[in-house]
Design a protein around this motif. Structure first.
Motif, PDB file in Angstrom:
ATOM      1  N   GLU A  77      10.401  -1.392  63.070  1.00  0.00           N
ATOM      2  CA  GLU A  77       9.753  -2.570  62.505  1.00  0.00           C
ATOM      3  C   GLU A  77       8.572  -2.181  61.612  1.00  0.00           C
ATOM      4  O   GLU A  77       8.370  -2.737  60.528  1.00  0.00           O
ATOM      5  N   GLU A  78       7.779  -1.207  62.073  1.00  0.00           N
ATOM      6  CA  GLU A  78       6.633  -0.763  61.278  1.00  0.00           C
ATOM      7  C   GLU A  78       7.089  -0.125  59.971  1.00  0.00           C
ATOM      8  O   GLU A  78       6.500  -0.349  58.914  1.00  0.00           O
ATOM      9  N   LEU A  79       8.149   0.663  60.056  1.00  0.00           N
ATOM     10  CA  LEU A  79       8.658   1.314  58.856  1.00  0.00           C
ATOM     11  C   LEU A  79       9.172   0.279  57.855  1.00  0.00           C
ATOM     12  O   LEU A  79       8.922   0.386  56.648  1.00  0.00           O
ATOM     13  N   ALA A  80       9.874  -0.733  58.355  1.00  0.00           N
ATOM     14  CA  ALA A  80      10.360  -1.795  57.472  1.00  0.00           C
ATOM     15  C   ALA A  80       9.191  -2.512  56.802  1.00  0.00           C
ATOM     16  O   ALA A  80       9.249  -2.852  55.614  1.00  0.00           O
ATOM     17  N   ASP A  81       8.106  -2.742  57.562  1.00  0.00           N
ATOM     18  CA  ASP A  81       6.926  -3.393  56.997  1.00  0.00           C
ATOM     19  C   ASP A  81       6.289  -2.538  55.906  1.00  0.00           C
ATOM     20  O   ASP A  81       5.813  -3.050  54.888  1.00  0.00           O
ATOM     21  N   VAL A  82       6.274  -1.218  56.130  1.00  0.00           N
ATOM     22  CA  VAL A  82       5.708  -0.312  55.138  1.00  0.00           C
ATOM     23  C   VAL A  82       6.476  -0.419  53.825  1.00  0.00           C
ATOM     24  O   VAL A  82       5.888  -0.510  52.741  1.00  0.00           O
ATOM     25  N   PHE A  83       7.798  -0.430  53.910  1.00  0.00           N
ATOM     26  CA  PHE A  83       8.596  -0.513  52.696  1.00  0.00           C
ATOM     27  C   PHE A  83       8.459  -1.883  52.035  1.00  0.00           C
ATOM     28  O   PHE A  83       8.533  -1.986  50.812  1.00  0.00           O
ATOM     29  N   HIS A  84       8.254  -2.924  52.846  1.00  0.00           N
ATOM     30  CA  HIS A  84       8.021  -4.242  52.255  1.00  0.00           C
ATOM     31  C   HIS A  84       6.732  -4.223  51.429  1.00  0.00           C
ATOM     32  O   HIS A  84       6.687  -4.753  50.307  1.00  0.00           O
ATOM     33  N   LEU A  85       5.692  -3.570  51.975  1.00  0.00           N
ATOM     34  CA  LEU A  85       4.432  -3.469  51.238  1.00  0.00           C
ATOM     35  C   LEU A  85       4.618  -2.658  49.964  1.00  0.00           C
ATOM     36  O   LEU A  85       4.127  -3.038  48.889  1.00  0.00           O
ATOM     37  N   ARG A  86       5.332  -1.539  50.080  1.00  0.00           N
ATOM     38  CA  ARG A  86       5.581  -0.719  48.886  1.00  0.00           C
ATOM     39  C   ARG A  86       6.336  -1.512  47.819  1.00  0.00           C
ATOM     40  O   ARG A  86       6.038  -1.401  46.627  1.00  0.00           O
ATOM     41  N   GLY A 199       9.605  -1.533  36.256  1.00  0.00           N
ATOM     42  CA  GLY A 199       9.260  -2.101  37.555  1.00  0.00           C
ATOM     43  C   GLY A 199      10.483  -2.477  38.366  1.00  0.00           C
ATOM     44  O   GLY A 199      10.525  -2.282  39.598  1.00  0.00           O
ATOM     45  N   ALA A 200      11.507  -2.999  37.699  1.00  0.00           N
ATOM     46  CA  ALA A 200      12.732  -3.378  38.400  1.00  0.00           C
ATOM     47  C   ALA A 200      13.442  -2.157  38.977  1.00  0.00           C
ATOM     48  O   ALA A 200      13.983  -2.200  40.094  1.00  0.00           O
ATOM     49  N   VAL A 201      13.435  -1.057  38.234  1.00  0.00           N
ATOM     50  CA  VAL A 201      14.067   0.167  38.739  1.00  0.00           C
ATOM     51  C   VAL A 201      13.292   0.700  39.945  1.00  0.00           C
ATOM     52  O   VAL A 201      13.893   1.144  40.937  1.00  0.00           O
ATOM     53  N   MET A 202      11.962   0.660  39.883  1.00  0.00           N
ATOM     54  CA  MET A 202      11.176   1.103  41.029  1.00  0.00           C
ATOM     55  C   MET A 202      11.456   0.238  42.253  1.00  0.00           C
ATOM     56  O   MET A 202      11.538   0.742  43.381  1.00  0.00           O
ATOM     57  N   ALA A 203      11.636  -1.060  42.053  1.00  0.00           N
ATOM     58  CA  ALA A 203      11.967  -1.937  43.175  1.00  0.00           C
ATOM     59  C   ALA A 203      13.292  -1.515  43.808  1.00  0.00           C
ATOM     60  O   ALA A 203      13.426  -1.454  45.039  1.00  0.00           O
ATOM     61  N   ALA A 204      14.290  -1.209  42.978  1.00  0.00           N
ATOM     62  CA  ALA A 204      15.577  -0.747  43.490  1.00  0.00           C
ATOM     63  C   ALA A 204      15.437   0.604  44.188  1.00  0.00           C
ATOM     64  O   ALA A 204      16.073   0.863  45.221  1.00  0.00           O
ATOM     65  N   HIS A 205      14.590   1.458  43.632  1.00  0.00           N
ATOM     66  CA  HIS A 205      14.348   2.783  44.192  1.00  0.00           C
ATOM     67  C   HIS A 205      13.790   2.680  45.606  1.00  0.00           C
ATOM     68  O   HIS A 205      14.227   3.388  46.530  1.00  0.00           O
ATOM     69  N   ILE A 206      12.840   1.783  45.796  1.00  0.00           N
ATOM     70  CA  ILE A 206      12.224   1.610  47.106  1.00  0.00           C
ATOM     71  C   ILE A 206      13.215   1.001  48.097  1.00  0.00           C
ATOM     72  O   ILE A 206      13.268   1.394  49.269  1.00  0.00           O
ATOM     73  N   ARG A 207      14.028   0.063  47.632  1.00  0.00           N
ATOM     74  CA  ARG A 207      15.028  -0.532  48.523  1.00  0.00           C
ATOM     75  C   ARG A 207      16.073   0.504  48.951  1.00  0.00           C
ATOM     76  O   ARG A 207      16.559   0.493  50.089  1.00  0.00           O
ATOM     77  N   ASN A 208      16.417   1.387  48.053  1.00  0.00           N
ATOM     78  CA  ASN A 208      17.342   2.469  48.396  1.00  0.00           C
ATOM     79  C   ASN A 208      16.735   3.358  49.479  1.00  0.00           C
ATOM     80  O   ASN A 208      17.394   3.693  50.474  1.00  0.00           O
ATOM     81  N   ALA A 209      15.463   3.735  49.304  1.00  0.00           N
ATOM     82  CA  ALA A 209      14.781   4.564  50.298  1.00  0.00           C
ATOM     83  C   ALA A 209      14.649   3.823  51.627  1.00  0.00           C
ATOM     84  O   ALA A 209      14.824   4.411  52.700  1.00  0.00           O
ATOM     85  N   ARG A 210      14.348   2.519  51.547  1.00  0.00           N
ATOM     86  CA  ARG A 210      14.209   1.732  52.767  1.00  0.00           C
ATOM     87  C   ARG A 210      15.507   1.730  53.566  1.00  0.00           C
ATOM     88  O   ARG A 210      15.504   1.912  54.789  1.00  0.00           O
TER      89      ARG A 210
END
Length: 233
Positions: A77-86, A199-210
């Motif tokens: 849960e904490e990790l998911a929250d971290v990625f949401h913030l990112r 910015g859109a690519v970075m959003a996809a990048h973070i979702r991939n990592a998440r």
């Protein structure tokens, strides 16, 4: 040694231990013994103790009375929250960087992205350990170019959890190729002077990592939950 000298030594110790953690020399949950660290770094225990306190304030270390210090562990849960913030902050910083970057800065980022493809692509020359600092430098460079201190401070704590986990080793081939491609596409968006695209690519990048990291954390939690039962068989 005076107070100023102790503080300087503690700063050096904190930088050294931080780098060991971020490089993955210590995994989440690993014990950080003062005596062992002092011997490893060639310092006394006093600056090590202060360094661990500083790293605890940063969220990299957990200190428990009578039990010492350990590298911070993260629940699913904490990790998911971290990625949401990112995902809220980092795409904005990337858009700002795309709008502000000079040609030389874009070239620098492009060289980083291309180097990551070389060391990260599956094959006999793959070097995932070398990919870690390159990835970190790429993201930190974007934050520097964006020149938005308030957003940078807000992001600083959030990026450390996935960096500590550092597990490019947990990426499947498809997820890793996506991640490497995102860096190249962010540079392409910057060359095209399109901050929204970047910015859109970075959003996809973070979702991939998440997706990768949360799945790995869930698998680890499930394994830990089964372990006591398996040990009693």
């Amino acid at each position: 040694m005076g107070r100023a000298g102790t503080s300087t030594s503690a700063g050096r110790a904190a930088a050294a231990v931080r780098e060991l953690i971020l490089r993955g020399e210590f995994a989440p949950g690993d014990r950080l013994g003062e005596a062992e660290l002092a011997e490893r770094l060639g310092m006394s225990r006093t600056p090590i103790r202060e360094a661990l306190s500083r790293l605890a304030a940063e969220g990299l270390v957990e200190t428990t009375p009578n039990r010492g210090s350990r590298v911070t562990s993260w629940s699913v849960e904490e990790l998911a929250d971290v990625f949401h913030l990112r995902s809220t902050i980092e795409p904005r910083l990337t858009s700002l960087a795309a709008a502000a970057a000079t040609t030389a800065e874009i070239d620098e980022l492009g060289a980083m992205a291309e180097r990551m493809v070389v060391v990260g692509s599956p094959g006999p020359d793959q070097d995932l350990d070398s990919l870690v600092p390159l990835n970190r430098d790429f993201h930190e460079r974007l934050v520097t170019i964006a020149a938005a201190p308030a957003l940078a401070v807000a992001l600083a704590g959030a990026v450390r959890a996935p960096i500590v986990l550092r597990n490019f080793h947990t990426y499947d081939v498809a997820s890793l190729r996506r991640s490497l491609g995102h860096h190249l596409e962010i540079v392409a968006a910057m060359r095209a002077e399109d901050p929204e695209w970047a910015g859109a690519v970075m959003a996809a990048h973070i979702r991939n990592a998440r997706a990768v990291m949360v799945r790995a954390a869930r698998d680890a939690a499930a394994h830990a939950a089964r372990q006591p039962q398996e040990d009693t068989r």
